[in-house]
Design an enzyme around this catalytic site. Structure first.
Site, PDB file in Angstrom:
ATOM      1  N   TYR A  34      13.753 -47.668  26.301  1.00  0.00           N
ATOM      2  CA  TYR A  34      12.597 -47.768  25.252  1.00  0.00           C
ATOM      3  C   TYR A  34      12.751 -48.455  24.106  1.00  0.00           C
ATOM      4  O   TYR A  34      12.147 -49.410  23.644  1.00  0.00           O
ATOM      5  CB  TYR A  34      12.348 -46.150  24.902  1.00  0.00           C
ATOM      6  CG  TYR A  34      11.067 -46.051  23.962  1.00  0.00           C
ATOM      7  CD1 TYR A  34       9.571 -45.999  24.379  1.00  0.00           C
ATOM      8  CD2 TYR A  34      11.132 -46.269  22.584  1.00  0.00           C
ATOM      9  CE1 TYR A  34       8.683 -45.525  23.728  1.00  0.00           C
ATOM     10  CE2 TYR A  34      10.026 -46.075  21.601  1.00  0.00           C
ATOM     11  CZ  TYR A  34       8.863 -45.701  22.265  1.00  0.00           C
ATOM     12  OH  TYR A  34       7.638 -45.634  21.495  1.00  0.00           O
ATOM     13  N   ASP A  35      14.009 -48.471  23.372  1.00  0.00           N
ATOM     14  CA  ASP A  35      14.344 -48.991  22.127  1.00  0.00           C
ATOM     15  C   ASP A  35      14.366 -50.583  22.458  1.00  0.00           C
ATOM     16  O   ASP A  35      14.046 -51.565  21.606  1.00  0.00           O
ATOM     17  CB  ASP A  35      15.552 -48.640  21.937  1.00  0.00           C
ATOM     18  CG  ASP A  35      15.576 -47.249  21.309  1.00  0.00           C
ATOM     19  OD1 ASP A  35      14.503 -46.675  21.055  1.00  0.00           O
ATOM     20  OD2 ASP A  35      16.735 -46.386  21.221  1.00  0.00           O
ATOM     21  N   GLU A 113      -5.672 -19.976  24.073  1.00  0.00           N
ATOM     22  CA  GLU A 113      -4.865 -21.182  23.449  1.00  0.00           C
ATOM     23  C   GLU A 113      -3.862 -20.348  22.618  1.00  0.00           C
ATOM     24  O   GLU A 113      -4.328 -19.639  21.597  1.00  0.00           O
ATOM     25  CB  GLU A 113      -5.595 -22.055  22.820  1.00  0.00           C
ATOM     26  CG  GLU A 113      -6.551 -23.023  23.836  1.00  0.00           C
ATOM     27  CD  GLU A 113      -7.678 -23.678  23.055  1.00  0.00           C
ATOM     28  OE1 GLU A 113      -7.521 -23.728  21.752  1.00  0.00           O
ATOM     29  OE2 GLU A 113      -8.286 -24.079  23.857  1.00  0.00           O
ATOM     30  N   LYS A 115      -2.379 -20.034  19.032  1.00  0.00           N
ATOM     31  CA  LYS A 115      -3.051 -20.455  17.500  1.00  0.00           C
ATOM     32  C   LYS A 115      -1.529 -21.224  16.681  1.00  0.00           C
ATOM     33  O   LYS A 115      -0.637 -20.406  16.237  1.00  0.00           O
ATOM     34  CB  LYS A 115      -3.424 -19.327  16.610  1.00  0.00           C
ATOM     35  CG  LYS A 115      -3.905 -19.564  15.569  1.00  0.00           C
ATOM     36  CD  LYS A 115      -5.016 -18.402  14.972  1.00  0.00           C
ATOM     37  CE  LYS A 115      -5.730 -19.031  13.663  1.00  0.00           C
ATOM     38  NZ  LYS A 115      -5.074 -19.307  12.717  1.00  0.00           N
ATOM     39  N   ASP A 117       0.629 -22.723  13.982  1.00  0.00           N
ATOM     40  CA  ASP A 117       0.699 -22.504  12.662  1.00  0.00           C
ATOM     41  C   ASP A 117       0.921 -23.669  11.958  1.00  0.00           C
ATOM     42  O   ASP A 117       2.046 -24.092  11.672  1.00  0.00           O
ATOM     43  CB  ASP A 117       1.576 -21.448  12.279  1.00  0.00           C
ATOM     44  CG  ASP A 117       1.193 -20.713  10.810  1.00  0.00           C
ATOM     45  OD1 ASP A 117       0.367 -20.941  10.448  1.00  0.00           O
ATOM     46  OD2 ASP A 117       2.018 -19.876  10.607  1.00  0.00           O
ATOM     47  N   ARG A 136      -8.867 -30.883   7.076  1.00  0.00           N
ATOM     48  CA  ARG A 136      -9.902 -30.064   6.975  1.00  0.00           C
ATOM     49  C   ARG A 136     -10.515 -29.999   5.602  1.00  0.00           C
ATOM     50  O   ARG A 136     -11.735 -29.635   5.318  1.00  0.00           O
ATOM     51  CB  ARG A 136      -9.480 -28.653   7.393  1.00  0.00           C
ATOM     52  CG  ARG A 136     -10.664 -27.808   7.483  1.00  0.00           C
ATOM     53  CD  ARG A 136     -10.272 -26.335   8.146  1.00  0.00           C
ATOM     54  NE  ARG A 136     -11.048 -25.448   8.140  1.00  0.00           N
ATOM     55  CZ  ARG A 136     -11.159 -24.422   7.294  1.00  0.00           C
ATOM     56  NH1 ARG A 136     -10.366 -24.325   6.254  1.00  0.00           N
ATOM     57  NH2 ARG A 136     -12.200 -23.576   7.347  1.00  0.00           N
ATOM     58  N   GLU A 173      -4.190 -29.349  15.683  1.00  0.00           N
ATOM     59  CA  GLU A 173      -3.317 -28.844  14.716  1.00  0.00           C
ATOM     60  C   GLU A 173      -1.948 -29.614  14.437  1.00  0.00           C
ATOM     61  O   GLU A 173      -1.485 -30.179  15.585  1.00  0.00           O
ATOM     62  CB  GLU A 173      -2.977 -27.497  15.079  1.00  0.00           C
ATOM     63  CG  GLU A 173      -2.288 -26.594  14.189  1.00  0.00           C
ATOM     64  CD  GLU A 173      -3.444 -25.709  13.184  1.00  0.00           C
ATOM     65  OE1 GLU A 173      -4.749 -26.170  13.197  1.00  0.00           O
ATOM     66  OE2 GLU A 173      -2.904 -25.016  12.167  1.00  0.00           O
ATOM     67  N   TYR A 225      -7.209 -29.051  20.082  1.00  0.00           N
ATOM     68  CA  TYR A 225      -7.951 -27.847  20.520  1.00  0.00           C
ATOM     69  C   TYR A 225      -9.356 -28.209  20.734  1.00  0.00           C
ATOM     70  O   TYR A 225     -10.162 -27.074  20.951  1.00  0.00           O
ATOM     71  CB  TYR A 225      -7.561 -26.677  19.856  1.00  0.00           C
ATOM     72  CG  TYR A 225      -7.535 -26.676  18.360  1.00  0.00           C
ATOM     73  CD1 TYR A 225      -8.994 -27.005  17.662  1.00  0.00           C
ATOM     74  CD2 TYR A 225      -6.396 -26.603  17.806  1.00  0.00           C
ATOM     75  CE1 TYR A 225      -9.005 -26.889  16.668  1.00  0.00           C
ATOM     76  CE2 TYR A 225      -6.385 -26.733  16.194  1.00  0.00           C
ATOM     77  CZ  TYR A 225      -7.783 -26.675  15.740  1.00  0.00           C
ATOM     78  OH  TYR A 225      -7.730 -26.720  14.202  1.00  0.00           O
ATOM     79  N   LYS A 290     -11.618 -18.310  23.340  1.00  0.00           N
ATOM     80  CA  LYS A 290     -12.922 -19.114  23.063  1.00  0.00           C
ATOM     81  C   LYS A 290     -14.001 -18.790  24.599  1.00  0.00           C
ATOM     82  O   LYS A 290     -13.223 -19.106  25.635  1.00  0.00           O
ATOM     83  CB  LYS A 290     -12.653 -20.619  22.851  1.00  0.00           C
ATOM     84  CG  LYS A 290     -11.779 -20.835  21.650  1.00  0.00           C
ATOM     85  CD  LYS A 290     -11.448 -22.608  21.686  1.00  0.00           C
ATOM     86  CE  LYS A 290     -10.676 -22.626  20.668  1.00  0.00           C
ATOM     87  NZ  LYS A 290     -10.076 -23.883  20.390  1.00  0.00           N
ATOM     88  N   LYS A 314      -4.524 -12.004  16.270  1.00  0.00           N
ATOM     89  CA  LYS A 314      -3.063 -12.324  15.378  1.00  0.00           C
ATOM     90  C   LYS A 314      -1.911 -11.475  15.877  1.00  0.00           C
ATOM     91  O   LYS A 314      -1.971 -10.401  16.298  1.00  0.00           O
ATOM     92  CB  LYS A 314      -3.612 -12.011  13.784  1.00  0.00           C
ATOM     93  CG  LYS A 314      -4.349 -12.626  13.377  1.00  0.00           C
ATOM     94  CD  LYS A 314      -4.226 -14.164  13.315  1.00  0.00           C
ATOM     95  CE  LYS A 314      -3.429 -14.662  11.954  1.00  0.00           C
ATOM     96  NZ  LYS A 314      -4.114 -14.981  10.804  1.00  0.00           N
ATOM     97  N   CYS A 408      36.993 -12.389  -6.242  1.00  0.00           N
ATOM     98  CA  CYS A 408      36.868 -11.636  -4.774  1.00  0.00           C
ATOM     99  C   CYS A 408      36.584 -10.297  -4.731  1.00  0.00           C
ATOM    100  O   CYS A 408      37.288  -9.567  -5.451  1.00  0.00           O
ATOM    101  CB  CYS A 408      37.681 -12.078  -3.853  1.00  0.00           C
ATOM    102  SG  CYS A 408      37.623 -11.204  -1.949  1.00  0.00           S
ATOM    103  N   CYS A 411      39.369  -8.374  -2.615  1.00  0.00           N
ATOM    104  CA  CYS A 411      40.536  -8.206  -3.044  1.00  0.00           C
ATOM    105  C   CYS A 411      40.958  -8.678  -4.367  1.00  0.00           C
ATOM    106  O   CYS A 411      42.527  -8.740  -5.030  1.00  0.00           O
ATOM    107  CB  CYS A 411      41.619  -9.098  -2.139  1.00  0.00           C
ATOM    108  SG  CYS A 411      41.336 -10.928  -2.268  1.00  0.00           S
ATOM    109  N   CYS A 426      36.940 -16.909  -1.298  1.00  0.00           N
ATOM    110  CA  CYS A 426      37.916 -16.211  -1.582  1.00  0.00           C
ATOM    111  C   CYS A 426      39.460 -16.696  -1.365  1.00  0.00           C
ATOM    112  O   CYS A 426      39.382 -17.203  -0.194  1.00  0.00           O
ATOM    113  CB  CYS A 426      38.007 -14.632  -1.129  1.00  0.00           C
ATOM    114  SG  CYS A 426      39.587 -13.777  -1.186  1.00  0.00           S
ATOM    115  N   CYS A 432      43.522 -10.749   1.702  1.00  0.00           N
ATOM    116  CA  CYS A 432      42.169 -10.235   1.417  1.00  0.00           C
ATOM    117  C   CYS A 432      41.747  -9.216   2.460  1.00  0.00           C
ATOM    118  O   CYS A 432      41.851  -9.727   3.815  1.00  0.00           O
ATOM    119  CB  CYS A 432      41.119 -11.361   1.069  1.00  0.00           C
ATOM    120  SG  CYS A 432      39.601 -10.506   0.767  1.00  0.00           S
TER     121      CYS A 432
END
Ligand code: IVH
Length: 674
Positions: A34-35, A113, A115, A117, A136, A173, A225, A290, A314, A408, A411, A426, A432
């Site tokens: 790809y590169d 679907e 949701k 975030d 939005r 989103e 969506y 929906k 939710k 510490c 100790c 420490c 310790c």
């Protein structure tokens, strides 16, 4: 070949690969290929500027920074969603719809679907060309973020195929996957920059950048969506089919989307995804249901704020507010001092949380947190709970700053911060008690010497009673002294002594790992054992030799040399061997003779017993190359639950697939036990 034609072919090839990778989630070529094509296209465009087109795959890197975002208005408003918080809310929603439809339908078909975030974005395509991207905003007026969305690889600069409306507004989103979010915050922490509170803020902060070159460096993705404005062409008459068309035209839609019949099936879909929520590679905060039939959607219409035909159920919140009661400083195995917040217990992310990490002193400073503050705690996925911010409005007048101890807490030794490190340590080393306990627990743990019956509580008791200081003391424990401990019966004491006796016979990789040398995990221990074959050769090795080992960089090499040069550490090793701890040396194999040399493996899905990274390191230690995508050159795939396109591809290509069980068995055959 004619340059114009070559440019065109390269663009088409790169667009197709992008589509396969970002939209279908089915990479087909190695990154290097790809590169190469991308470089060739860039080269041709530089020498023939007249051939550059704005929708060329090279034109995504971001442009000169803006001084402000322009406002745009949404011809079709971008609405919000009503929420349902439990199964009853969802049932009420369904009943309302059926009533509104006046008995015309008995059961509704719902598109389901996740949701996501992130933040809602509108993309406007005119004659298939991406013309504008917008936020939005308040639903009617948003901001023009065209330059920013152009840098997101899963957003096509032009649509594929044909049949799309002359004017098509796609909505979806933009979000940042969990891995990208953690990487971003780790980097910010390392550089002393401000961290993002959650993936949604990170997505918003990355997208609304006046300098789109910054957006280009963040791993943003978009899932579509729905549609807004549509002119000059028709779309299918069901929501799910509209999404299918969007996908054909090159837009990414969520692979978890589905269609179900009736509200009971919506519950099932919700429950099933709730279980998998943690293992998804991105944050979701609920499920959107929906009405699938667009004619019915139209009959149901809109309320003032949200459509009547959709609802979001939710999930329990992953962030909650609580109070910081105290901070305790824990001392780890390597002396690292970690501040831990003691919180008023709060139910978040499905569990009650009363402790959260504060990482280090820099983090405390960055958060500006004080005793008595009200804080926001986040617990998402398997990640340990974090304090992400302080609610300043709720700060009590007597909130006082948190200071780090200069000795510490266990100790009393001095604490130091190494150059370039955020962590305080420490300096007491094995003097310790906290470090002693942690080192012994590690030594006895299942993946180290696996001393059954020597649990954390018992180790603490033994150290507190002065019976143990280091791991070598374990093998000179006397039965009478053990029996003297509180709540210790004869049987338990005998079992412990037997387990100790049995643990003496071990393997070299386990022994190296058990010593708890800094940064030397299981996979590194295995690589070291395989490379050096015996403890004698390993402990005599100097930095240059250590650096020859796969997996060992300058930091690890330095920790190893420090360990070998430390008389007290080597004294403990000698005492262990004296007590009878033993292992067979390993046969030394040249690198090309390792069991999986010459093979290419791919690991996908969520593994239970060991993380994907550990799986990769074990494979590498056995000589395999671990690749990110499945191709004809892949020898084997390890697939855990939730494996998706890589597994499908492996099946298509007839590549051998191991489930986790089979993979663990294979590792065990090669001497790696998990
Ligand atoms: S539909 C008219 N579908 O949730 C319907 N929204 O709380 C509008 N969101 O602003 C939205 N995933 O940013 C829809 N699959 C999904 C979604 C989704 C996330 C967000 C969207 C919206 C917010 C409403």
């Amino acid at each position: 070949m004619d340059t114009e034609l070559e440019v065109e072919n390269l663009r088409e090839q790169l667009d197709t690969w992008n589509y396969q990778y970002y939209v279908l989630d089915q990479p087909t070529v190695p990154d290097a290929e790809y590169d190469r094509c991308m470089r060739r296209l860039l080269q041709l465009e530089v020498s023939h500027p007249e051939l550059v087109r704005p929708d060329s795959p090279t034109q995504r890197v971001g442009a000169v920074p803006l001084t402000q975002f322009h406002q745009i208005s949404h011809e079709v408003p971008m609405l919000s969603l009503d929420n349902a918080f439990d199964a009853q809310d969802l049932r009420d929603f369904n009943r309302r719809l059926l009533e509104r439809l006046g008995g015309a339908v008995e059961q509704l078909e719902y598109a389901c679907e996740p949701k996501l975030d992130g933040i809602a974005v509108s993309l406007l395509y005119r004659d298939g060309q991406l013309q504008r991207g917008a936020t939005r905003g308040d639903g009617t007026t948003g901001e023009d973020i065209t330059l920013n969305v152009r840098t997101i690889p899963s957003i096509p600069l032009h649509l594929r195929g044909d049949g799309f409306p002359a004017l098509l507004e796609v909505r979806g989103e933009v979000y940042i996957p969990t891995a990208g979010f953690e990487q971003l915050n780790t980097r910010a922490r390392e550089q002393g920059d401000k961290t993002f509170v959650n993936p949604r803020n990170a997505a918003a902060g990355s997208l609304r950048q006046l300098d789109a070159r910054i957006t280009a460096q963040r791993s943003l993705e978009m899932c579509c969506y729905g549609v807004g404005l549509v002119n000059g062409g028709a779309l299918p008459d069901h929501h799910d089919r509209v999404l299918d068309r969007l996908q054909e035209w090159g837009l990414r839609i969520n692979a978890e989307s589905g269609v179900v019949c009736g509200i009971d099936a919506c519950d099932d879909y919700y429950e099933a995804l709730a279980v998998r929520r943690e293992s998804l590679p991105y944050d979701i905060d609920g499920i959107v249901f929906k009405v699938n039939d667009l004619a019915l959607q139209q009959r149901l219409g809109f309320g003032s704020r949200a459509p009547r035909w959709a609802i979001a159920r939710k999930f329990p919140a992953q962030e909650e507010m609580t109070r910081l009661l105290d901070v305790q400083f824990q001392v780890g195995r390597t002396g690292a001092i970690t501040p831990v917040a003691r919180l008023e217990p709060v139910f978040v992310g499905g569990v009650t949380v009363s402790n959260a990490t504060l990482h280090n002193s820099d983090e405390i400073e960055r958060l500006g947190v004080r005793f008595g503050d009200t804080v926001i705690v986040r617990r998402a996925g398997d990640v340990i709970p974090q304090v992400v911010s302080v609610v300043m409005e709720r700060r009590p007048p007597d909130a006082h700053p948190i200071s780090f101890p200069d000795r510490c807490p266990v100790c009393g030794s001095a604490v130091e911060r190494e150059a370039g490190e955020a962590t305080l340590r420490c300096m007491g080393g094995l003097v310790c008690a906290a470090q002693q306990k942690a080192a012994i627990k590690h030594f006895a743990s299942r993946r180290a010497l696996d001393i059954e019956g020597l649990g954390d509580k018992l180790v603490e008791q033994l150290v507190d009673e002065g019976l143990l200081e280091n791991v070598a003391d374990l093998y000179v424990l006397e039965r009478e002294r053990i029996l003297g401990l509180e709540r210790m019966g004869e049987k338990s004491a005998d079992n412990l002594l037997l387990a100790l006796e049995q643990s003496k016979r071990t393997t070299l990789p386990r022994f190296i790992f058990a010593l708890g040398i800094r940064e030397v995990g299981e996979a590194t221990a295995l690589s070291l054992a395989r490379y050096f074959g015996s403890w004698e050769t390993l402990s005599a090795a100097r930095e240059e030799q250590l650096l020859e080992v796969d997996d060992v960089g300058p930091v690890v090499a330095d920790h190893l040399v420090q360990f070998f040069d430390s008389p007290s550490s080597m004294g403990v090793v000698a005492a262990l061997r004296e007590a009878g701890v033993n292992w067979p040396d390993l046969e030394l194999l040249p690198v090309e003779d390792l069991p999986l040399s010459g093979q290419t493996w791919v690991v996908t899905g969520k593994l239970q017993a060991l993380g994907r990274n550990d799986a990769k390191r074990h494979l590498q230690a056995l000589g395999a190359k671990v690749a990110g995508s499945v191709s004809a050159r892949t020898n084997c795939v390890v697939a855990g639950p939730g494996a998706g396109s890589k597994l499908t591809r492996a099946d298509e290509l007839g590549v051998e697939v191991f489930d986790e069980q089979a993979f663990l068995a294979l590792l065990a055959d090669h001497g790696v036990t998990i």
